[in-house]
Write a protein that holds these residues in place. Structure first.
Motif, PDB file in Angstrom:
ATOM      1  N   VAL A  33       0.879  -1.168   0.000  1.00  0.00           N
ATOM      2  CA  VAL A  33       0.000   0.000   0.000  1.00  0.00           C
ATOM      3  C   VAL A  33       0.920   1.222   0.000  1.00  0.00           C
ATOM      4  N   GLY A  34       0.822   2.029  -1.037  1.00  0.00           N
ATOM      5  CA  GLY A  34       1.668   3.217  -1.149  1.00  0.00           C
ATOM      6  C   GLY A  34       0.869   4.445  -0.760  1.00  0.00           C
ATOM      7  N   VAL A  35       1.190   4.996   0.404  1.00  0.00           N
ATOM      8  CA  VAL A  35       0.468   6.179   0.888  1.00  0.00           C
ATOM      9  C   VAL A  35       1.147   7.413   0.302  1.00  0.00           C
ATOM     10  N   LEU A  36       0.401   8.120  -0.527  1.00  0.00           N
ATOM     11  CA  LEU A  36       0.974   9.244  -1.262  1.00  0.00           C
ATOM     12  C   LEU A  36       1.192  10.467  -0.364  1.00  0.00           C
ATOM     13  N   VAL A  37       2.420  10.968  -0.392  1.00  0.00           N
ATOM     14  CA  VAL A  37       2.727  12.213   0.317  1.00  0.00           C
ATOM     15  C   VAL A  37       2.692  13.319  -0.727  1.00  0.00           C
ATOM     16  N   ASN A  38       1.635  14.139  -0.673  1.00  0.00           N
ATOM     17  CA  ASN A  38       1.483  15.191  -1.659  1.00  0.00           C
ATOM     18  C   ASN A  38       1.418  16.543  -0.958  1.00  0.00           C
ATOM     19  N   PRO A  39       2.524  17.304  -1.014  1.00  0.00           N
ATOM     20  CA  PRO A  39       2.562  18.586  -0.289  1.00  0.00           C
ATOM     21  C   PRO A  39       1.507  19.578  -0.766  1.00  0.00           C
ATOM     22  N   TYR A  40       0.951  19.361  -1.973  1.00  0.00           N
ATOM     23  CA  TYR A  40      -0.036  20.299  -2.512  1.00  0.00           C
ATOM     24  C   TYR A  40      -1.462  19.946  -2.113  1.00  0.00           C
ATOM     25  N   LYS A  41      -1.646  18.758  -1.489  1.00  0.00           N
ATOM     26  CA  LYS A  41      -2.997  18.356  -1.108  1.00  0.00           C
ATOM     27  C   LYS A  41      -3.093  18.428   0.426  1.00  0.00           C
ATOM     28  N   LYS A  42      -4.105  19.162   0.908  1.00  0.00           N
ATOM     29  CA  LYS A  42      -4.241  19.300   2.359  1.00  0.00           C
ATOM     30  C   LYS A  42      -4.953  18.064   2.898  1.00  0.00           C
ATOM     31  N   CYS A  43      -4.248  17.316   3.735  1.00  0.00           N
ATOM     32  CA  CYS A  43      -4.830  16.081   4.270  1.00  0.00           C
ATOM     33  C   CYS A  43      -5.190  16.265   5.744  1.00  0.00           C
ATOM     34  N   LEU A  44      -6.171  15.475   6.194  1.00  0.00           N
ATOM     35  CA  LEU A  44      -6.564  15.498   7.611  1.00  0.00           C
ATOM     36  C   LEU A  44      -5.486  14.817   8.453  1.00  0.00           C
ATOM     37  N   PHE A  45      -4.940  13.722   7.915  1.00  0.00           N
ATOM     38  CA  PHE A  45      -3.939  12.948   8.654  1.00  0.00           C
ATOM     39  C   PHE A  45      -2.568  13.051   7.978  1.00  0.00           C
ATOM     40  N   SER A  46      -1.512  13.002   8.811  1.00  0.00           N
ATOM     41  CA  SER A  46      -0.148  13.026   8.270  1.00  0.00           C
ATOM     42  C   SER A  46       0.137  11.679   7.602  1.00  0.00           C
ATOM     43  N   PRO A  47       1.144  11.617   6.728  1.00  0.00           N
ATOM     44  CA  PRO A  47       1.488  10.332   6.105  1.00  0.00           C
ATOM     45  C   PRO A  47       1.759   9.253   7.154  1.00  0.00           C
ATOM     46  N   LYS A  48       2.461   9.632   8.237  1.00  0.00           N
ATOM     47  CA  LYS A  48       2.798   8.661   9.289  1.00  0.00           C
ATOM     48  C   LYS A  48       1.526   8.116   9.958  1.00  0.00           C
ATOM     49  N   GLU A  49       0.583   9.011  10.209  1.00  0.00           N
ATOM     50  CA  GLU A  49      -0.690   8.580  10.823  1.00  0.00           C
ATOM     51  C   GLU A  49      -1.447   7.630   9.898  1.00  0.00           C
ATOM     52  N   ARG A  50      -1.472   7.984   8.604  1.00  0.00           N
ATOM     53  CA  ARG A  50      -2.209   7.149   7.635  1.00  0.00           C
ATOM     54  C   ARG A  50      -1.566   5.772   7.505  1.00  0.00           C
ATOM     55  N   VAL A  51      -0.227   5.736   7.490  1.00  0.00           N
ATOM     56  CA  VAL A  51       0.473   4.439   7.404  1.00  0.00           C
ATOM     57  C   VAL A  51       0.115   3.588   8.625  1.00  0.00           C
ATOM     58  N   GLN A  52       0.152   4.199   9.808  1.00  0.00           N
ATOM     59  CA  GLN A  52      -0.152   3.466  11.040  1.00  0.00           C
ATOM     60  C   GLN A  52      -1.586   2.933  11.042  1.00  0.00           C
ATOM     61  N   GLN A  53      -2.520   3.775  10.589  1.00  0.00           N
ATOM     62  CA  GLN A  53      -3.941   3.360  10.554  1.00  0.00           C
ATOM     63  C   GLN A  53      -4.131   2.153   9.636  1.00  0.00           C
ATOM     64  N   ILE A  54      -3.474   2.193   8.472  1.00  0.00           N
ATOM     65  CA  ILE A  54      -3.645   1.090   7.502  1.00  0.00           C
ATOM     66  C   ILE A  54      -2.958  -0.174   8.027  1.00  0.00           C
ATOM     67  N   CYS A  55      -1.780  -0.002   8.650  1.00  0.00           N
ATOM     68  CA  CYS A  55      -1.074  -1.162   9.243  1.00  0.00           C
ATOM     69  C   CYS A  55      -1.991  -1.854  10.248  1.00  0.00           C
ATOM     70  N   ASP A  56      -2.669  -1.087  11.088  1.00  0.00           N
ATOM     71  CA  ASP A  56      -3.564  -1.664  12.114  1.00  0.00           C
ATOM     72  C   ASP A  56      -4.701  -2.444  11.469  1.00  0.00           C
ATOM     73  N   VAL A  57      -5.311  -1.828  10.453  1.00  0.00           N
ATOM     74  CA  VAL A  57      -6.485  -2.430   9.817  1.00  0.00           C
ATOM     75  C   VAL A  57      -6.108  -3.654   8.976  1.00  0.00           C
ATOM     76  N   ALA A  58      -4.883  -3.644   8.416  1.00  0.00           N
ATOM     77  CA  ALA A  58      -4.496  -4.718   7.483  1.00  0.00           C
ATOM     78  C   ALA A  58      -3.549  -5.733   8.122  1.00  0.00           C
TER      79      ALA A  58
END
Ligand code: ADP
Length: 164
Positions: A33-58
């Motif tokens: 799962v490649g979590v895209l880090v896009n400095p131009y897109k405002k995200c609710l969660f940081s890349p690190k948070e998103r990686v952790q969330q997906i790791c937990d779920v998967a």
């Protein structure tokens, strides 16, 4: 060894994403799962948070790894040894953007195949944006995301509300 990358923003990872990932994990030896880090897109969660969330779920999917990346998707695929890109297709509205992405990636790296999986019916109208919209106004998102992610989305909006 057949390795595929499932790229996306996953802000947050929904049950629709989880469904595609589970199905892709059956088709390939390894799915990253490649979590895209896009400095131009405002995200609710940081890349690190998103990686952790997906790791937990998967975590029950033994052939899945989660990594964040920036830059070109085809370069990320080359780095991790992937020969396929997985994308989910919901409504017809996804088609034009996905066709464009396929064309770009295919032009840059013709050997990397894009594999489209149709969204399962219960998730065909689910998106990360809908989850955020519903949660922002206090609606119930239990059918849209895993319980651990639900908690994090709700805490994030609570924290944002308190900041104001
Ligand atoms: P992106 O910013 O790359 O569109 P998303 O996180 O929105 O990233 O989506 C990642 C991938 O998952 C895309 O291929 C998207 O079409 C797919 N996807 C998103 N929601 C669903 C869903 N409910 N069911 C199936 N596929 C989905």
């Amino acid at each position: 060894m057949r390795v595929a990358v499932y790229p996306g923003s996953f802000d947050p990872f929904t049950k629709g994403h989880a469904d595609i990932l589970k199905r892709a994990a059956k088709l390939f030896d390894h799915v990253i799962v490649g979590v895209l880090v896009n400095p131009y897109k405002k995200c609710l969660f940081s890349p690190k948070e998103r990686v952790q969330q997906i790791c937990d779920v998967a975590k029950h999917l033994e052939n899945v790894r989660v990594i964040h990346f920036d830059g070109l998707l085809v370069d990320f695929c080359a780095t991790v040894g992937a020969t396929a890109i997985i994308r989910g297709l919901r409504a017809v509205s996804d088609y034009e953007y996905e066709m464009q992405m396929f064309t770009v990636n295919n032009t840059l790296s013709p050997k990397i195949e894009t594999v489209f999986l149709m969204a399962s019916p219960p998730y065909s109208f689910l998106s990360s944006s809908i989850v955020k919209e519903v949660a922002k106004y206090g609606g119930d998102i239990s059918n849209m995301v895993a319980p651990s992610i639900k908690e994090e989305v709700e805490s994030k909006f609570e924290a944002l509300k308190n900041e104001k």
